[in-house]
Scaffold this active site. Sequence first.
Site, PDB file in Angstrom:
ATOM      1  N   ASN A  79       0.863  -1.183   0.000  1.00 36.40           N
ATOM      2  CA  ASN A  79       0.000   0.000   0.000  1.00 36.40           C
ATOM      3  C   ASN A  79       0.902   1.236   0.000  1.00 36.40           C
ATOM      4  O   ASN A  79       1.525   1.557   1.007  1.00 36.40           O
ATOM      5  CB  ASN A  79      -0.886  -0.029   1.263  1.00 36.40           C
ATOM      6  CG  ASN A  79      -1.718   1.220   1.407  1.00 36.40           C
ATOM      7  OD1 ASN A  79      -1.850   2.004   0.457  1.00 36.40           O
ATOM      8  ND2 ASN A  79      -2.286   1.426   2.586  1.00 36.40           N
ATOM      9  N   TRP A  80       0.961   1.915  -1.147  1.00 35.86           N
ATOM     10  CA  TRP A  80       1.862   3.071  -1.263  1.00 35.86           C
ATOM     11  C   TRP A  80       1.226   4.364  -0.736  1.00 35.86           C
ATOM     12  O   TRP A  80       1.853   5.417  -0.793  1.00 35.86           O
ATOM     13  CB  TRP A  80       2.316   3.232  -2.717  1.00 35.86           C
ATOM     14  CG  TRP A  80       3.293   2.167  -3.149  1.00 35.86           C
ATOM     15  CD1 TRP A  80       3.862   1.209  -2.356  1.00 35.86           C
ATOM     16  CD2 TRP A  80       3.823   1.953  -4.464  1.00 35.86           C
ATOM     17  NE1 TRP A  80       4.712   0.423  -3.097  1.00 35.86           N
ATOM     18  CE2 TRP A  80       4.705   0.855  -4.401  1.00 35.86           C
ATOM     19  CE3 TRP A  80       3.628   2.580  -5.702  1.00 35.86           C
ATOM     20  CZ2 TRP A  80       5.399   0.379  -5.516  1.00 35.86           C
ATOM     21  CZ3 TRP A  80       4.309   2.112  -6.814  1.00 35.86           C
ATOM     22  CH2 TRP A  80       5.189   1.010  -6.720  1.00 35.86           C
ATOM     23  N   LYS A  81      -0.030   4.286  -0.301  1.00 32.80           N
ATOM     24  CA  LYS A  81      -0.706   5.446   0.307  1.00 32.80           C
ATOM     25  C   LYS A  81      -0.527   6.685  -0.565  1.00 32.80           C
ATOM     26  O   LYS A  81      -0.501   6.591  -1.784  1.00 32.80           O
ATOM     27  CB  LYS A  81      -0.188   5.672   1.739  1.00 32.80           C
ATOM     28  CG  LYS A  81      -0.169   4.404   2.574  1.00 32.80           C
ATOM     29  CD  LYS A  81       0.043   4.657   4.032  1.00 32.80           C
ATOM     30  CE  LYS A  81       0.217   3.340   4.753  1.00 32.80           C
ATOM     31  NZ  LYS A  81       0.011   3.437   6.171  1.00 32.80           N
ATOM     32  N   HIS A 114      -9.549   0.755   5.041  1.00 31.64           N
ATOM     33  CA  HIS A 114      -8.220   0.960   5.636  1.00 31.64           C
ATOM     34  C   HIS A 114      -8.357   1.896   6.832  1.00 31.64           C
ATOM     35  O   HIS A 114      -9.167   2.824   6.827  1.00 31.64           O
ATOM     36  CB  HIS A 114      -7.251   1.539   4.602  1.00 31.64           C
ATOM     37  CG  HIS A 114      -5.838   1.539   5.096  1.00 31.64           C
ATOM     38  ND1 HIS A 114      -5.346   2.530   5.908  1.00 31.64           N
ATOM     39  CD2 HIS A 114      -4.835   0.636   4.943  1.00 31.64           C
ATOM     40  CE1 HIS A 114      -4.092   2.237   6.219  1.00 31.64           C
ATOM     41  NE2 HIS A 114      -3.754   1.100   5.654  1.00 31.64           N
ATOM     42  N   GLU A 135      -6.773   4.342   7.843  1.00 25.48           N
ATOM     43  CA  GLU A 135      -6.662   5.791   7.571  1.00 25.48           C
ATOM     44  C   GLU A 135      -7.955   6.324   6.959  1.00 25.48           C
ATOM     45  O   GLU A 135      -8.326   7.479   7.192  1.00 25.48           O
ATOM     46  CB  GLU A 135      -5.437   6.046   6.683  1.00 25.48           C
ATOM     47  CG  GLU A 135      -4.148   5.891   7.492  1.00 25.48           C
ATOM     48  CD  GLU A 135      -3.004   5.238   6.752  1.00 25.48           C
ATOM     49  OE1 GLU A 135      -2.988   5.240   5.507  1.00 25.48           O
ATOM     50  OE2 GLU A 135      -2.100   4.695   7.433  1.00 25.48           O
ATOM     51  N   GLU A 151      -5.551  -5.515  10.502  1.00 20.14           N
ATOM     52  CA  GLU A 151      -4.529  -4.493  10.722  1.00 20.14           C
ATOM     53  C   GLU A 151      -4.823  -3.763  12.033  1.00 20.14           C
ATOM     54  O   GLU A 151      -5.592  -2.789  12.044  1.00 20.14           O
ATOM     55  CB  GLU A 151      -4.536  -3.484   9.566  1.00 20.14           C
ATOM     56  CG  GLU A 151      -4.213  -4.098   8.225  1.00 20.14           C
ATOM     57  CD  GLU A 151      -3.618  -3.050   7.280  1.00 20.14           C
ATOM     58  OE1 GLU A 151      -2.489  -3.274   6.821  1.00 20.14           O
ATOM     59  OE2 GLU A 151      -4.263  -2.027   7.034  1.00 20.14           O
ATOM     60  N   GLY A 205       2.285   1.660  10.872  1.00 19.23           N
ATOM     61  CA  GLY A 205       3.221   2.775  10.748  1.00 19.23           C
ATOM     62  C   GLY A 205       3.942   3.117  12.040  1.00 19.23           C
ATOM     63  O   GLY A 205       4.577   4.159  12.144  1.00 19.23           O
ATOM     64  N   SER A 207       3.326  -2.794  10.399  1.00 18.24           N
ATOM     65  CA  SER A 207       4.776  -2.797  10.604  1.00 18.24           C
ATOM     66  C   SER A 207       5.457  -4.086  10.141  1.00 18.24           C
ATOM     67  O   SER A 207       6.424  -4.543  10.762  1.00 18.24           O
ATOM     68  CB  SER A 207       5.117  -2.470  12.064  1.00 18.24           C
ATOM     69  OG  SER A 207       4.657  -1.166  12.379  1.00 18.24           O
ATOM     70  N   GLY A 212       2.744  -1.212   4.363  1.00 18.32           N
ATOM     71  CA  GLY A 212       2.815   0.203   4.024  1.00 18.32           C
ATOM     72  C   GLY A 212       4.256   0.644   3.848  1.00 18.32           C
ATOM     73  O   GLY A 212       4.869   0.473   2.792  1.00 18.32           O
ATOM     74  N   GLY A 213       4.840   1.185   4.925  1.00 12.56           N
ATOM     75  CA  GLY A 213       6.170   1.801   4.866  1.00 12.56           C
ATOM     76  C   GLY A 213       7.232   0.972   4.160  1.00 12.56           C
ATOM     77  O   GLY A 213       7.959   1.479   3.293  1.00 12.56           O
TER      78      GLY A 213
HETATM   79  C1  PEP Z   1      -0.796  -0.180   5.998  1.00 14.25           C
HETATM   80  O1  PEP Z   1      -0.762   0.955   5.584  1.00 14.25           O
HETATM   81  O2  PEP Z   1      -1.760  -0.904   5.680  1.00 14.25           O
HETATM   82  C2  PEP Z   1       0.281  -0.653   6.861  1.00 14.25           C
HETATM   83  C3  PEP Z   1       0.173  -1.851   7.381  1.00 14.25           C
HETATM   84  O3  PEP Z   1       1.330   0.201   7.073  1.00 14.25           O
HETATM   85  P1  PEP Z   1       2.746  -0.174   7.769  1.00 14.25           P
HETATM   86  O4  PEP Z   1       3.247  -1.419   7.083  1.00 14.25           O
HETATM   87  O5  PEP Z   1       3.627   1.023   7.477  1.00 14.25           O
HETATM   88  O6  PEP Z   1       2.489  -0.397   9.211  1.00 14.25           O
END
Ligand code: PEP
Length: 251
Positions: free
Chosen positions: A8-10, A97, A99, A170, A176, A215, A236-237
Amino acid sequence: MKKLMAANWKMYKTWGEAEATARDLVDLAASKLPEDREVLVFPPFTALKAVSDILNPVDGFSTGGQDYYYEDEGAFTGEISPVMLADVGAAYGLTGHSERRHVLGEDDECVGRKTAYGLSRGLKVILCIGELIEERRAGRVHEVLERQLRIGLGGVPGDLDPEQLSVAYEPVWAIGTGEVAGPTEIVEAHAFIRKNLISLFGKKANEIRILYGGSVKPDNCGDIIALDNVDGVLVGGASLHGESFSRIVLA
Ligand code: PEP
């Protein structure tokens, strides 16, 4: 069932940056991708066509839209439809999600409408669910997950093809933050989700993939992906660079 390794590049990456990362990912992972793995990238909308053009021709790779609205077209300024996502090569859509829920104010009913609509339009949908840290501390994890599943999947017909739907667990406190959920917490939550999916869809729910997100990094992915009922990861990150995401994909 193939493990789904999703990025997920957000709201990161210009068109050119997204193209470069997609090319890195193909260079680093495509030739070594095991038969039982599938790679999925959710770029920002503005880069979806460019990234789809790079990934879709590669075996085992596909793209998706990070969000969409529950209509095909209309006076919905700023929104984008499942039909439009498919038009630029997306096979998947993401709903719920954290966010979208906690920063942009989407409630369970909105997430449920999006989930059912995307499926009805032929998108494969990943529904994200997960509790806040206050909810975990208050012993409310099951209550939250049960509600998010019941309402989030409320409009999905019983004759669902299980390959069309995935659920991503999640925990919001792990997204994050660098604080990954422990193996016991993950196994327990995923078993609870599986039980709920079976009560909604019957035995075929064993074929619905349940992903973990929060994470995930190259050095913890191998252990997480080996846990019971973990059918993939949503990252994500650590998905923002071809080098780190390719190590996750191949972990
Ligand atoms: C996400 O955005 O769905 C996520 C899990 O982010 P991260 O891996 O950065 O925790």
